[in-house]
Enzyme design. Structure first.
Site, PDB file in Angstrom:
ATOM      1  N   SER A 149       0.873  -1.196   0.000  1.00  0.00           N
ATOM      2  CA  SER A 149       0.000   0.000   0.000  1.00  0.00           C
ATOM      3  C   SER A 149       0.897   1.229   0.000  1.00  0.00           C
ATOM      4  O   SER A 149       2.019   1.186   0.539  1.00  0.00           O
ATOM      5  CB  SER A 149      -0.863   0.001   1.267  1.00  0.00           C
ATOM      6  OG  SER A 149      -1.448   1.281   1.467  1.00  0.00           O
ATOM      7  N   TYR A 162      -1.590  -0.888  10.344  1.00  0.00           N
ATOM      8  CA  TYR A 162      -1.769  -1.399   8.969  1.00  0.00           C
ATOM      9  C   TYR A 162      -0.601  -0.942   8.082  1.00  0.00           C
ATOM     10  O   TYR A 162      -0.005  -1.747   7.360  1.00  0.00           O
ATOM     11  CB  TYR A 162      -3.100  -0.885   8.420  1.00  0.00           C
ATOM     12  CG  TYR A 162      -3.352  -1.155   6.956  1.00  0.00           C
ATOM     13  CD1 TYR A 162      -3.823  -2.391   6.520  1.00  0.00           C
ATOM     14  CD2 TYR A 162      -3.146  -0.162   5.990  1.00  0.00           C
ATOM     15  CE1 TYR A 162      -4.079  -2.633   5.169  1.00  0.00           C
ATOM     16  CE2 TYR A 162      -3.395  -0.391   4.645  1.00  0.00           C
ATOM     17  CZ  TYR A 162      -3.860  -1.628   4.233  1.00  0.00           C
ATOM     18  OH  TYR A 162      -4.116  -1.861   2.900  1.00  0.00           O
ATOM     19  N   LYS A 166       2.231  -3.086   5.934  1.00  0.00           N
ATOM     20  CA  LYS A 166       2.440  -2.951   4.484  1.00  0.00           C
ATOM     21  C   LYS A 166       3.890  -2.576   4.172  1.00  0.00           C
ATOM     22  O   LYS A 166       4.430  -2.900   3.114  1.00  0.00           O
ATOM     23  CB  LYS A 166       1.458  -1.932   3.912  1.00  0.00           C
ATOM     24  CG  LYS A 166       0.004  -2.423   3.948  1.00  0.00           C
ATOM     25  CD  LYS A 166      -0.173  -3.702   3.137  1.00  0.00           C
ATOM     26  CE  LYS A 166      -1.608  -4.172   3.056  1.00  0.00           C
ATOM     27  NZ  LYS A 166      -1.761  -5.402   2.257  1.00  0.00           N
TER      28      LYS A 166
HETATM   29  N1  LIG Z   1      -8.723  -0.870  -1.398  1.00  0.00           N
HETATM   30  C1  LIG Z   1      -7.696  -0.066  -1.167  1.00  0.00           C
HETATM   31  O1  LIG Z   1      -7.819   1.176  -1.158  1.00  0.00           O
HETATM   32  C2  LIG Z   1      -6.332  -0.656  -0.921  1.00  0.00           C
HETATM   33  C3  LIG Z   1      -5.235   0.213  -0.911  1.00  0.00           C
HETATM   34  C4  LIG Z   1      -3.969  -0.325  -0.696  1.00  0.00           C
HETATM   35  C5  LIG Z   1      -3.811  -1.680  -0.517  1.00  0.00           C
HETATM   36  N2  LIG Z   1      -4.902  -2.499  -0.519  1.00  0.00           N
HETATM   37  C6  LIG Z   1      -4.673  -3.946  -0.327  1.00  0.00           C
HETATM   38  O2  LIG Z   1      -5.266  -4.648  -1.402  1.00  0.00           O
HETATM   39  C7  LIG Z   1      -5.542  -5.985  -1.001  1.00  0.00           C
HETATM   40  C8  LIG Z   1      -6.949  -6.364  -1.429  1.00  0.00           C
HETATM   41  O3  LIG Z   1      -7.857  -5.538  -0.749  1.00  0.00           O
HETATM   42  P1  LIG Z   1      -9.262  -5.077  -1.333  1.00  0.00           P
HETATM   43  O4  LIG Z   1      -9.306  -3.621  -1.132  1.00  0.00           O
HETATM   44  O5  LIG Z   1      -9.488  -5.648  -2.678  1.00  0.00           O
HETATM   45  O6  LIG Z   1     -10.236  -5.745  -0.235  1.00  0.00           O
HETATM   46  P2  LIG Z   1     -11.660  -6.418  -0.312  1.00  0.00           P
HETATM   47  O7  LIG Z   1     -12.462  -5.888  -1.450  1.00  0.00           O
HETATM   48  O8  LIG Z   1     -12.196  -6.300   1.058  1.00  0.00           O
HETATM   49  O9  LIG Z   1     -11.328  -7.949  -0.638  1.00  0.00           O
HETATM   50  C9  LIG Z   1     -10.591  -8.715   0.256  1.00  0.00           C
HETATM   51  C10 LIG Z   1     -10.517 -10.132  -0.249  1.00  0.00           C
HETATM   52  O10 LIG Z   1      -9.684 -10.877   0.648  1.00  0.00           O
HETATM   53  C11 LIG Z   1     -10.424 -11.976   1.205  1.00  0.00           C
HETATM   54  N3  LIG Z   1      -9.924 -12.148   2.560  1.00  0.00           N
HETATM   55  C12 LIG Z   1     -10.003 -11.291   3.597  1.00  0.00           C
HETATM   56  N4  LIG Z   1      -9.379 -11.806   4.671  1.00  0.00           N
HETATM   57  C13 LIG Z   1      -8.892 -13.013   4.295  1.00  0.00           C
HETATM   58  C14 LIG Z   1      -8.158 -14.022   4.947  1.00  0.00           C
HETATM   59  N5  LIG Z   1      -7.784 -13.908   6.229  1.00  0.00           N
HETATM   60  N6  LIG Z   1      -7.833 -15.133   4.264  1.00  0.00           N
HETATM   61  C15 LIG Z   1      -8.210 -15.274   2.975  1.00  0.00           C
HETATM   62  N7  LIG Z   1      -8.890 -14.344   2.299  1.00  0.00           N
HETATM   63  C16 LIG Z   1      -9.241 -13.233   2.963  1.00  0.00           C
HETATM   64  C17 LIG Z   1     -11.879 -11.562   1.071  1.00  0.00           C
HETATM   65  O11 LIG Z   1     -12.736 -12.688   0.985  1.00  0.00           O
HETATM   66  P3  LIG Z   1     -13.569 -13.273   2.249  1.00  0.00           P
HETATM   67  O12 LIG Z   1     -14.096 -12.094   3.011  1.00  0.00           O
HETATM   68  O13 LIG Z   1     -14.635 -14.096   1.601  1.00  0.00           O
HETATM   69  O14 LIG Z   1     -12.586 -14.089   3.023  1.00  0.00           O
HETATM   70  C18 LIG Z   1     -11.846 -10.838  -0.273  1.00  0.00           C
HETATM   71  O15 LIG Z   1     -11.858 -11.772  -1.328  1.00  0.00           O
HETATM   72  C19 LIG Z   1      -5.306  -6.020   0.525  1.00  0.00           C
HETATM   73  O16 LIG Z   1      -4.037  -6.579   0.785  1.00  0.00           O
HETATM   74  C20 LIG Z   1      -5.319  -4.546   0.905  1.00  0.00           C
HETATM   75  O17 LIG Z   1      -4.589  -4.299   2.080  1.00  0.00           O
HETATM   76  C21 LIG Z   1      -6.155  -2.031  -0.732  1.00  0.00           C
END
Ligand SMILES: NC(=O)c1ccc[n+]([C@@H]2O[C@H](COP(=O)([O-])OP(=O)(O)OC[C@H]3O[C@@H](n4cnc5c(N)ncnc54)[C@H](OP(=O)(O)O)[C@@H]3O)[C@@H](O)[C@H]2O)c1
Length: 254
Positions: A149, A162, A166
């Site tokens: 991130s 968090y 990261k």
């Molecule tokens: N969105 C942002 O602004 C942003 C910015 C920087 C970095 N990120 C990073 O991007 C990545 C993806 O995030 P996202 O924003 O796409 O989130 P999201 O839409 O909430 O999706 C998260 C996914 O991870 C799964 N998940 C959550 N906890 C888990 C666990 N313990 N084991 C296995 N699967 C798990 C969820 O499925 P289930 O709930 O069904 O388990 C879902 O498929 C993360 O690493 C996040 O930190 C996101």
């Protein structure tokens, strides 16, 4: 077809039921890969795999499995299943992440901090080890992409734990790039604010405010990050390892 060619390559995408993981699985499938997606819940993983097969026409090339990122047995089982179904494991996308810790670092409980680090740091390293033991890099050059991130690069109020996690995965990316070369490349992406469930608190109430801190004037879409992840995983970027790619609409130059 797309910009990328993943024909005869198999990828595991952790957390592929929605958001960035789902968009990445979709682009990998459209680019010819076989894809295994995971989630904490089997039904959610299976439903997402069915939806991906329907929208991309990749029936038979995508499967959804339960697999909690913090469970070592799940990593071993999912990676073995990828090899037995598709004949190899070539790409690991360490995408699943969590952020339950809000507020100053010194006010967080040990349990919450451990959960964040278990899922965002230890998990990706354990899944990388399981993938290598399952044969990542044996048949084709291997690639791992970790999802960090831009928070890793800043001091910010409220999400310091968090952001520290990261930062740690960004460092482990370079360490693993060193350790796993030349058979496996390891890179990371650092997204800014992206329209997903995880980050709703950062954009849903006032999207204009979230967009205004980026020179490009909008928040990110999951497909923006999927494209960068596929770039780093692609056979064509065979001379990139240990790198971090920022995808943030230019936020860090402001
Ligand atoms: N969105 C942002 O602004 C942003 C910015 C920087 C970095 N990120 C990073 O991007 C990545 C993806 O995030 P996202 O924003 O796409 O989130 P999201 O839409 O909430 O999706 C998260 C996914 O991870 C799964 N998940 C959550 N906890 C888990 C666990 N313990 N084991 C296995 N699967 C798990 C969820 O499925 P289930 O709930 O069904 O388990 C879902 O498929 C993360 O690493 C996040 O930190 C996101």
């Amino acid at each position: 077809m797309t910009t990328y060619d993943f024909t005869d390559r198999t990828a595991v995408v952790t957390g592929g039921t929605r958001g960035i993981g789902y968009a990445t699985a979709e682009l990998l499938l459209r680019s010819g890969a076989n894809v295994v997606i995971t989630s904490r819940r089997a039904e959610a993983a299976e439903a997402a795999a069915t939806s991906l097969a329907d929208t991309t026409g990749a029936t038979g090339r995508v499967v959804g499995l339960a697999g909690h990122v913090a469970e070592e047995d799940a990593a071993t089982r999912v990676c073995a299943e990828a090899v037995s179904r598709f004949g190899s494991l070539d790409i690991l996308i360490n995408n699943a992440g969590t952020n339950p810790a809000f507020g100053p670092v010194t006010e967080q409980s040990r349990a919450v901090m451990q959960k964040v680090f278990d899922i965002n740091v230890t998990g990706p390293a354990v899944w990388a080890g399981a993938a290598v033991r399952a044969g990542l890099g044996d048949k084709n050059p291997g690639a791992i992409v970790n999802v960090s991130s831009i928070g890793a690069l800043f001091i910010e109020d409220g999400i310091g734990v968090y952001n520290a996690s990261k930062s740690a995965i960004m460092h482990l990316t370079r360490q693993m790039a060193h350790e796993l070369a030349p058979s496996v490349r390891v890179n990371s992406v650092a997204p800014g604010v992206v329209r997903t469930k995880l980050s709703e608190a950062l954009w849903k109430e006032d999207e204009d405010a979230a967009a205004s801190v980026t020179p490009l004037g909008r928040i990110g879409e999951p497909a923006d990050i999927a494209d960068a992840i596929c770039f780093l995983a692609a056979p064509s970027t065979s001379w990139i390892t240990g790198s971090n790619l920022v995808i943030d609409g230019g936020q860090i130059v402001n």
